[in-house]
Design a protein around this motif. Sequence first.
Motif, PDB file in Angstrom:
ATOM      1  N   ARG A  11       0.624  -1.271  -0.391  1.00 38.43           N
ATOM      2  CA  ARG A  11       0.211   0.095  -0.211  1.00 38.43           C
ATOM      3  C   ARG A  11       1.159   1.119   0.035  1.00 38.43           C
ATOM      4  NH1 ARG A  11      -5.391  -1.714   0.808  1.00 38.43           N
ATOM      5  NH2 ARG A  11      -5.235  -4.179   0.843  1.00 38.43           N
ATOM      6  N   CYS A  12       0.329   2.164  -0.838  1.00 43.66           N
ATOM      7  CA  CYS A  12       0.620   3.445  -0.436  1.00 43.66           C
ATOM      8  C   CYS A  12       0.632   4.558   0.825  1.00 43.66           C
ATOM      9  CB  CYS A  12      -0.020   4.683  -1.906  1.00 43.66           C
ATOM     10  SG  CYS A  12       1.222   5.775  -1.585  1.00 43.66           S
ATOM     11  N   ALA A  13       2.456   4.502   1.079  1.00 40.11           N
ATOM     12  CA  ALA A  13       2.091   5.575   2.661  1.00 40.11           C
ATOM     13  C   ALA A  13       1.451   6.978   1.948  1.00 40.11           C
ATOM     14  CB  ALA A  13       3.376   5.493   2.430  1.00 40.11           C
ATOM     15  N   ASN A  14       1.763   7.995   1.076  1.00 36.51           N
ATOM     16  CA  ASN A  14       1.224   8.915   0.666  1.00 36.51           C
ATOM     17  C   ASN A  14       0.166   9.437   0.353  1.00 36.51           C
ATOM     18  OD1 ASN A  14       3.891   8.884   0.163  1.00 36.51           O
ATOM     19  ND2 ASN A  14       3.328   7.983  -1.984  1.00 36.51           N
ATOM     20  N   ARG A  15      -0.272  10.692   0.564  1.00 32.33           N
ATOM     21  CA  ARG A  15      -1.552  10.958   0.010  1.00 32.33           C
ATOM     22  C   ARG A  15      -1.583  12.279  -0.464  1.00 32.33           C
ATOM     23  NH1 ARG A  15      -5.791  10.158   3.017  1.00 32.33           N
ATOM     24  NH2 ARG A  15      -7.241  11.604   3.259  1.00 32.33           N
ATOM     25  N   CYS A  16      -0.933  11.567  -1.464  1.00 34.85           N
ATOM     26  CA  CYS A  16      -1.425  13.101  -3.097  1.00 34.85           C
ATOM     27  C   CYS A  16      -2.886  13.485  -2.698  1.00 34.85           C
ATOM     28  CB  CYS A  16      -0.743  12.609  -3.939  1.00 34.85           C
ATOM     29  SG  CYS A  16       0.473  11.560  -3.575  1.00 34.85           S
ATOM     30  N   ARG A  76      -5.052   2.170  -3.136  1.00 36.65           N
ATOM     31  CA  ARG A  76      -3.911   2.828  -3.673  1.00 36.65           C
ATOM     32  C   ARG A  76      -2.605   1.897  -3.586  1.00 36.65           C
ATOM     33  NH1 ARG A  76      -3.009   7.347  -0.209  1.00 36.65           N
ATOM     34  NH2 ARG A  76      -3.352   6.199   1.464  1.00 36.65           N
ATOM     35  N   ASP A  77      -1.918   1.200  -4.169  1.00 33.75           N
ATOM     36  CA  ASP A  77      -0.987   0.514  -4.634  1.00 33.75           C
ATOM     37  C   ASP A  77       0.565   1.380  -4.481  1.00 33.75           C
ATOM     38  OD1 ASP A  77      -1.804  -0.261  -7.883  1.00 33.75           O
ATOM     39  OD2 ASP A  77       0.385   0.249  -7.599  1.00 33.75           O
ATOM     40  N   ASP A  78       1.761   0.996  -3.866  1.00 36.78           N
ATOM     41  CA  ASP A  78       2.330   1.826  -4.375  1.00 36.78           C
ATOM     42  C   ASP A  78       3.784   0.772  -3.956  1.00 36.78           C
ATOM     43  OD1 ASP A  78       4.494   3.652  -4.894  1.00 36.78           O
ATOM     44  OD2 ASP A  78       4.228   4.761  -3.250  1.00 36.78           O
TER      45      ASP A  78
HETATM   46  S1  SF4 Z   1      -1.289   9.579  -6.232  1.00 38.33           S
HETATM   47 FE1  SF4 Z   1      -0.195   7.061  -6.184  1.00 38.33          FE
HETATM   48  S2  SF4 Z   1       1.225   8.039  -4.110  1.00 38.33           S
HETATM   49 FE2  SF4 Z   1      -0.237   9.927  -4.909  1.00 38.33          FE
HETATM   50  S3  SF4 Z   1      -1.651   8.850  -2.888  1.00 38.33           S
HETATM   51 FE3  SF4 Z   1      -2.616   7.911  -4.458  1.00 38.33          FE
HETATM   52  S4  SF4 Z   1      -1.778   5.909  -5.270  1.00 38.33           S
HETATM   53 FE4  SF4 Z   1      -0.255   7.322  -3.710  1.00 38.33          FE
END
Ligand code: SF4
Length: 428
Positions: A82-87, A106-108
Amino acid sequence: MVKVSRIEPDSIAAELGMQPGVELLAVNGRPLSDFLDWEFLTADEELVIEARQPDGEQVVYELERLEGETLGVSLEPPTVRRCANRCEFCFIEGLPTGLRKPLYIRDDDYRLSFAYGNFATLSNVRERDIARILEYRLSPLYVSVHATNHEARKVLLNNARVPDIKAQLSRLAEGGIQFHCQMVIVPGLNDEGVLEESLSDLWNMGDAVLSAAVVPVGLTQFSHLYTGKGMDRETAASILDQVERWGVRAMRERGETWVCGSDELYMLADRELPGPAHYGEFAQIENGVGSVTSLRMRVGNGLDRVVRRHGQRIGVVTGLAMAPLMGPLLERLSDASGAEFELIVAENSLFGPTITTAGLLVGKDILAALANRHDLDMALIPAETLNEDRVFLDDYTLADVRQSLPMPVFPSYDFIDVLESEASGVLA
Ligand code: SF4
């Protein structure tokens, strides 16, 4: 956990008596943590595979195989990282509620970046992942760079703990790893000077950066996190100017464009899309870079294969973004087939009017666009709207849509794929 989902009949695994449901534990003494370990550790010709049967019994398979002979084992899909960001611009955060669950993941995941070309930010990559990338030579990786400037990237990814991407890429590049990079541009955050710095840094990494794509931020009416500016025509044009300056330099010094604006950026800037030479090997076509040019090429190359359909009337459903580009293509198809084509522009009812991409239309939109069109002999819809199970994003199936409409409906990637078939030329 690495679990077997399927065994090919008459394969080495079938001969050994391996069954679906078996958990694979180790290969040649090295423990397996995921599909990558399996993929790479089973490359040897002599293998000792430790496994656990579904009833808990531990087994050891010993085998020797000829070079190139496959084992015949398919694995259950991996657990995605899972993604650790919050764009703020995250497309998944901009999805409406009520869709099927996997769409909200939200895969990363650098592993999927290598295996399937999914873009990853590398922000959740740890030391042992770096070691694996280097050991297994997971190259090329598809990396969402967005900005090489560390402070700007922290803001863009909305993650204060994000590692320095320049240091990560440089370290991997020293180990021979190459990258396809993308920058999603949020006006005011990573355009202008920040974009210049990013392109310069990536350029200076030499052969390690195989391509770079510059993509405008894409927002839906549900993008609740977003506080930035939208992408207007002027900003898109100025970004393209900057990208094209780098493209000209790259062509001069390296013989390839290297950095390209996405098709959407050209459309937003109201500029004609470049020809095939600009895109070289179309390295980022899956990212919407060069897809229109590629479509034009495929149509041009396939016209002589089109079946004659004199007197037929064919509806072509597309989104708002592609609509202005379709006229000349449909004229060529009409000349080649003798059929009359009608462009039917559908609005996106799920994501709202800001999402104009044909591939994100949903079943409900296709139904609305084609309902009661008894005058059409056939309709072509964008094949990208369907997943591998032929289901639209709103859970309508192709079968549902076909059943409700009065004309035969064909998903198509480039028109030729349907129009060259005799089967679709002799429709009832
Ligand atoms: S855009 Fe990509 S990197 Fe940014 S929060 Fe969503 S899944 Fe994560």
